[in-house]
Design a protein around this motif. Structure first.
Motif, PDB file in Angstrom:
ATOM      1  N   SER A 193       0.820  -1.219   0.000  1.00 15.16           N
ATOM      2  CA  SER A 193       0.000   0.000   0.000  1.00 15.16           C
ATOM      3  C   SER A 193       0.850   1.265   0.000  1.00 15.16           C
ATOM      4  O   SER A 193       0.359   2.345  -0.342  1.00 15.16           O
ATOM      5  CB  SER A 193      -0.926   0.012   1.225  1.00 15.16           C
ATOM      6  OG  SER A 193      -0.171   0.060   2.432  1.00 15.16           O
ATOM      7  N   ASP A 194       2.133   1.138   0.372  1.00 20.86           N
ATOM      8  CA  ASP A 194       3.023   2.297   0.390  1.00 20.86           C
ATOM      9  C   ASP A 194       3.821   2.451  -0.899  1.00 20.86           C
ATOM     10  O   ASP A 194       4.594   3.409  -1.048  1.00 20.86           O
ATOM     11  CB  ASP A 194       4.003   2.196   1.577  1.00 20.86           C
ATOM     12  CG  ASP A 194       3.328   2.479   2.907  1.00 20.86           C
ATOM     13  OD1 ASP A 194       2.486   3.389   2.946  1.00 20.86           O
ATOM     14  OD2 ASP A 194       3.640   1.783   3.890  1.00 20.86           O
ATOM     15  N   LEU A 195       3.669   1.519  -1.836  1.00 19.28           N
ATOM     16  CA  LEU A 195       4.418   1.604  -3.091  1.00 19.28           C
ATOM     17  C   LEU A 195       4.097   2.861  -3.905  1.00 19.28           C
ATOM     18  O   LEU A 195       5.008   3.455  -4.493  1.00 19.28           O
ATOM     19  CB  LEU A 195       4.174   0.347  -3.929  1.00 19.28           C
ATOM     20  CG  LEU A 195       4.791  -0.950  -3.383  1.00 19.28           C
ATOM     21  CD1 LEU A 195       4.506  -2.111  -4.333  1.00 19.28           C
ATOM     22  CD2 LEU A 195       6.294  -0.789  -3.181  1.00 19.28           C
ATOM     23  N   PRO A 196       2.828   3.298  -3.978  1.00 18.32           N
ATOM     24  CA  PRO A 196       2.560   4.543  -4.723  1.00 18.32           C
ATOM     25  C   PRO A 196       3.336   5.734  -4.176  1.00 18.32           C
ATOM     26  O   PRO A 196       3.818   6.580  -4.934  1.00 18.32           O
ATOM     27  CB  PRO A 196       1.045   4.742  -4.566  1.00 18.32           C
ATOM     28  CG  PRO A 196       0.514   3.367  -4.363  1.00 18.32           C
ATOM     29  CD  PRO A 196       1.558   2.665  -3.548  1.00 18.32           C
ATOM     30  N   ARG A 197       3.483   5.801  -2.844  1.00 22.90           N
ATOM     31  CA  ARG A 197       4.249   6.888  -2.249  1.00 22.90           C
ATOM     32  C   ARG A 197       5.725   6.783  -2.628  1.00 22.90           C
ATOM     33  O   ARG A 197       6.386   7.789  -2.920  1.00 22.90           O
ATOM     34  CB  ARG A 197       4.095   6.857  -0.722  1.00 22.90           C
ATOM     35  CG  ARG A 197       4.693   8.048   0.005  1.00 22.90           C
ATOM     36  CD  ARG A 197       4.675   7.826   1.501  1.00 22.90           C
ATOM     37  NE  ARG A 197       3.340   7.727   2.033  1.00 22.90           N
ATOM     38  CZ  ARG A 197       2.654   8.744   2.531  1.00 22.90           C
ATOM     39  NH1 ARG A 197       3.191   9.947   2.553  1.00 22.90           N
ATOM     40  NH2 ARG A 197       1.444   8.574   3.015  1.00 22.90           N
ATOM     41  N   LEU A 198       6.248   5.554  -2.651  1.00 23.76           N
ATOM     42  CA  LEU A 198       7.645   5.346  -3.043  1.00 23.76           C
ATOM     43  C   LEU A 198       7.876   5.715  -4.501  1.00 23.76           C
ATOM     44  O   LEU A 198       8.907   6.303  -4.849  1.00 23.76           O
ATOM     45  CB  LEU A 198       8.034   3.887  -2.809  1.00 23.76           C
ATOM     46  CG  LEU A 198       8.409   3.500  -1.377  1.00 23.76           C
ATOM     47  CD1 LEU A 198       8.517   1.990  -1.253  1.00 23.76           C
ATOM     48  CD2 LEU A 198       9.721   4.157  -0.974  1.00 23.76           C
ATOM     49  N   VAL A 199       6.921   5.373  -5.358  1.00 21.90           N
ATOM     50  CA  VAL A 199       7.040   5.736  -6.766  1.00 21.90           C
ATOM     51  C   VAL A 199       7.027   7.256  -6.915  1.00 21.90           C
ATOM     52  O   VAL A 199       7.820   7.829  -7.675  1.00 21.90           O
ATOM     53  CB  VAL A 199       5.911   5.093  -7.595  1.00 21.90           C
ATOM     54  CG1 VAL A 199       5.929   5.630  -9.025  1.00 21.90           C
ATOM     55  CG2 VAL A 199       6.059   3.577  -7.609  1.00 21.90           C
ATOM     56  N   LEU A 256      15.463   4.601  -4.935  1.00 16.12           N
ATOM     57  CA  LEU A 256      16.520   4.686  -5.941  1.00 16.12           C
ATOM     58  C   LEU A 256      16.415   3.565  -6.969  1.00 16.12           C
ATOM     59  O   LEU A 256      16.733   3.759  -8.150  1.00 16.12           O
ATOM     60  CB  LEU A 256      17.888   4.651  -5.259  1.00 16.12           C
ATOM     61  CG  LEU A 256      18.248   5.904  -4.453  1.00 16.12           C
ATOM     62  CD1 LEU A 256      19.537   5.683  -3.669  1.00 16.12           C
ATOM     63  CD2 LEU A 256      18.387   7.116  -5.363  1.00 16.12           C
ATOM     64  N   ALA A 257      15.957   2.379  -6.550  1.00 18.80           N
ATOM     65  CA  ALA A 257      15.781   1.273  -7.498  1.00 18.80           C
ATOM     66  C   ALA A 257      14.707   1.633  -8.525  1.00 18.80           C
ATOM     67  O   ALA A 257      14.879   1.404  -9.733  1.00 18.80           O
ATOM     68  CB  ALA A 257      15.403  -0.005  -6.753  1.00 18.80           C
ATOM     69  N   PHE A 258      13.597   2.193  -8.066  1.00 21.53           N
ATOM     70  CA  PHE A 258      12.552   2.644  -8.988  1.00 21.53           C
ATOM     71  C   PHE A 258      13.102   3.726  -9.918  1.00 21.53           C
ATOM     72  O   PHE A 258      12.839   3.724 -11.126  1.00 21.53           O
ATOM     73  CB  PHE A 258      11.352   3.204  -8.208  1.00 21.53           C
ATOM     74  CG  PHE A 258      10.480   2.161  -7.567  1.00 21.53           C
ATOM     75  CD1 PHE A 258      10.156   1.006  -8.251  1.00 21.53           C
ATOM     76  CD2 PHE A 258       9.982   2.344  -6.288  1.00 21.53           C
ATOM     77  CE1 PHE A 258       9.344   0.034  -7.668  1.00 21.53           C
ATOM     78  CE2 PHE A 258       9.169   1.388  -5.695  1.00 21.53           C
ATOM     79  CZ  PHE A 258       8.844   0.224  -6.383  1.00 21.53           C
ATOM     80  N   ALA A 259      13.868   4.646  -9.353  1.00 15.85           N
ATOM     81  CA  ALA A 259      14.397   5.757 -10.142  1.00 15.85           C
ATOM     82  C   ALA A 259      15.398   5.275 -11.181  1.00 15.85           C
ATOM     83  O   ALA A 259      15.508   5.862 -12.263  1.00 15.85           O
ATOM     84  CB  ALA A 259      15.050   6.788  -9.228  1.00 15.85           C
TER      85      ALA A 259
END
Length: 317
Positions: free
Chosen positions: A75-81, A197-200
């Motif tokens: 549920s916190d993945l959108p915030r990380l993205v 950073l992995a997403f970025a």
């Protein structure tokens, strides 16, 4: 329904402890050096390659740490993205592009505007104004940033474009740092920053790969970019993440008030860049503003749940 992103206050509301000041100073020194390292990287690499290599190096450093693999709720993945876009992908792309138009010293000096934007955005998310002392510090710091921007833009349209890019990058930082606070408090800095950073790294890959053909190999540029990633991105992001969770996004952002001073010294001494006298005056105003804005926060009583949790705010996703 759109997910509502929110921020939260720090777990420590009093004066900075010695450990807080060590983290505060380390962040300023590391990030103040980043602009000179970007400039060295641009001597051989295209801007997109500098950004991509920097992000990859930072991500690898954190992912290799055991804490970097701590699970995070889906549920916190959108915030990380959102953080990966606003704190890394956009600003890390804009800074090398901007430094093709303005000096590394000017770039670092303008980065001092982050606390102003972080405080304003954080106030909106928390639905609470900063204290009068903080407002005074922010006003003085804002005036200093404006002075620096005017001196950096000069009379050239090219320099003005560079300044516009830098201001856009800093605005992205101002939003991202507020998104980071509750995540860091929940999971810790390393797992949050590692995934961000992995997403970025994925997001910046197309621009990075497209820049390979226009770049040439040089050891100095490669080493500068790798240090920029491992230390200026990996280590510094962990320090900043921990400071944000502890003292809050607004006060943690004041660490960037040290960035203009470090960038100015390195740019003029080692890169032989010229800075207008009015820019130095702007830095003095920024430092004075930081001295006021970093004072302990003693707000009026409020809902205890709002102290630790999130204040519902601006729908960003």
């Amino acid at each position: 329904m759109a997910r509502v992103l929110s921020t939260s206050e720090g777990t420590h509301r009093g004066a900075f402890t010695p450990a807080d000041w060590v983290a505060f100073g380390s962040i300023g020194l590391i990030w103040g050096s980043s602009f000179a390292l970007i400039s060295i990287g641009l001597e051989a690499f295209e801007p997109g390659l500098v950004t991509w290599l920097r992000v990859i190096a930072g991500a690898l450093v954190l992912v290799l740490l055991p804490a970097g693999r701590t699970p995070i709720d889906r549920s916190d993945l959108p915030r990380l993205v959102a953080m990966s876009v606003l704190w890394v992908a956009i600003p890390f792309t804009l800074f090398p592009l901007a430094e093709q138009h303005v000096s590394s010293a000017a770039a670092g000096m303008l980065n001092g505007g982050l606390p102003v934007l972080a405080a304003l955005i954080g106030s909106i998310m928390l639905r609470r104004l900063p204290t009068p002392v903080h407002v005074t510090g922010l006003a003085l710091g804002s005036a200093g940033v404006a002075t620096i921007a005017i001196s950096a833009a000069g009379d050239s349209s090219s320099e003005a474009i560079g300044v516009a890019m830098l201001l856009a990058a800093v605005m992205c930082y101002g939003v991202a740092i507020n998104i980071a606070a509750p995540l860091q408090q929940r999971y810790g800095a390393v797992p949050v920053m590692a995934r961000m950073l992995a997403f970025a790294a994925v997001l910046t890959a197309p621009f990075g790969l497209a820049s390979v053909t226009g770049s040439r190999f040089a050891w100095t540029s490669l080493l500068a970019t790798l240090v920029l990633g491992a230390v200026g991105t990996g280590l510094a992001f962990v320090l900043m993440g921990r400071l944000v969770g502890r003292v809050g996004s607004t006060r943690a952002a004041f660490a960037t008030y040290l960035v203009p001073v470090v960038a100015l010294v390195l740019g003029t001494v080692f890169r032989h860049e010229v800075v207008a006298a009015i820019g130095v005056v702007g830095i003095a105003m920024v430092i004075a503003g930081a001295a006021l804005a970093s004072r302990p926060d003693r707000p009026a009583a409020r809902d205890p749940e709002a102290e630790v949790g999130a204040a519902e705010a601006v729908p960003l996703l």
